[in-house]
Design a protein around this motif. Structure first.
Motif, PDB file in Angstrom:
ATOM      1  N   UNK A 145      26.040  39.324  42.060  1.00 44.58           N
ATOM      2  CA  UNK A 145      25.600  38.395  41.335  1.00 44.58           C
ATOM      3  C   UNK A 145      25.992  38.488  39.968  1.00 44.58           C
ATOM      4  N   UNK A 146      25.943  39.794  39.506  1.00 44.87           N
ATOM      5  CA  UNK A 146      26.290  40.050  38.032  1.00 44.87           C
ATOM      6  C   UNK A 146      27.636  39.787  37.764  1.00 44.87           C
ATOM      7  N   UNK A 147      28.755  40.197  38.630  1.00 47.20           N
ATOM      8  CA  UNK A 147      30.217  39.734  38.557  1.00 47.20           C
ATOM      9  C   UNK A 147      30.292  38.473  38.553  1.00 47.20           C
ATOM     10  N   UNK A 148      29.490  37.395  39.642  1.00 42.53           N
ATOM     11  CA  UNK A 148      29.753  36.130  39.562  1.00 42.53           C
ATOM     12  C   UNK A 148      29.364  35.397  38.197  1.00 42.53           C
ATOM     13  N   UNK A 149      28.238  36.051  37.832  1.00 38.28           N
ATOM     14  CA  UNK A 149      27.597  35.409  36.405  1.00 38.28           C
ATOM     15  C   UNK A 149      28.679  35.767  35.119  1.00 38.28           C
ATOM     16  N   UNK A 150      29.462  37.184  35.195  1.00 37.80           N
ATOM     17  CA  UNK A 150      30.211  37.255  34.280  1.00 37.80           C
ATOM     18  C   UNK A 150      31.514  36.632  34.475  1.00 37.80           C
ATOM     19  N   UNK A 151      32.227  36.389  35.518  1.00 37.80           N
ATOM     20  CA  UNK A 151      33.212  35.324  35.704  1.00 37.80           C
ATOM     21  C   UNK A 151      32.814  33.975  35.265  1.00 37.80           C
ATOM     22  N   UNK A 152      31.663  33.404  35.574  1.00 29.73           N
ATOM     23  CA  UNK A 152      31.273  32.117  35.018  1.00 29.73           C
ATOM     24  C   UNK A 152      31.127  32.035  33.670  1.00 29.73           C
TER      25      UNK A 152
END
Length: 120
Positions: free
Chosen positions: A47-54
């Motif tokens: 979830x953290x990686x997805x939020x960072x990419x977004x």
């Protein structure tokens, strides 16, 4: 001895054993605890990686001046998918709700029958 009273006495005699077996089944093993912890860590990392990419993508859109373009496409999608639909009549809404409730009721009836006649 009638069959029902025999079944009742047998089930009463076995019930302490069943309770012990259920207690053993409900305990978690160290590997299960480790797997639970690992699963939570993977979820947080993903979830953290997805939020960072977004966030990076949104920042890139803003820096390139394409944010309005992106928002216009999103607005067009919502307009076509949600706001420009055909209105339904009251009768059609009633039929849809009746069908949904029928599915739910039949599901509950099937579960009740399975509980009655299933293995214990």
């Amino acid at each position: 001895m009638p069959l029902l009273s025999h079944w009742q006495s047998t089930s009463l005699a076995i019930s302490p054993v069943n309770k012990d077996a259920e207690a053993v089944c409900q305990e978690t093993t160290p590997i299960q605890e480790k797997l639970d912890k690992l699963g939570k860590q993977i979820t947080v990392l993903g979830a953290s990686a997805a939020a960072i990419v977004f966030a990076i993508e949104v920042i890139q859109f803003v820096m390139n001046g394409q944010l309005n373009f992106m928002l216009q496409h999103f607005k067009n999608f919502l307009g076509a998918a949600v706001f420009e639909t055909v209105p339904l009549s009251v009768g059609m809404w009633g039929k849809m709700l009746l069908t949904a409730f029928t599915v739910i009721i039949l599901n509950e009836v099937v579960k009740a029958v399975k509980r009655l006649f299933g293995r214990k």
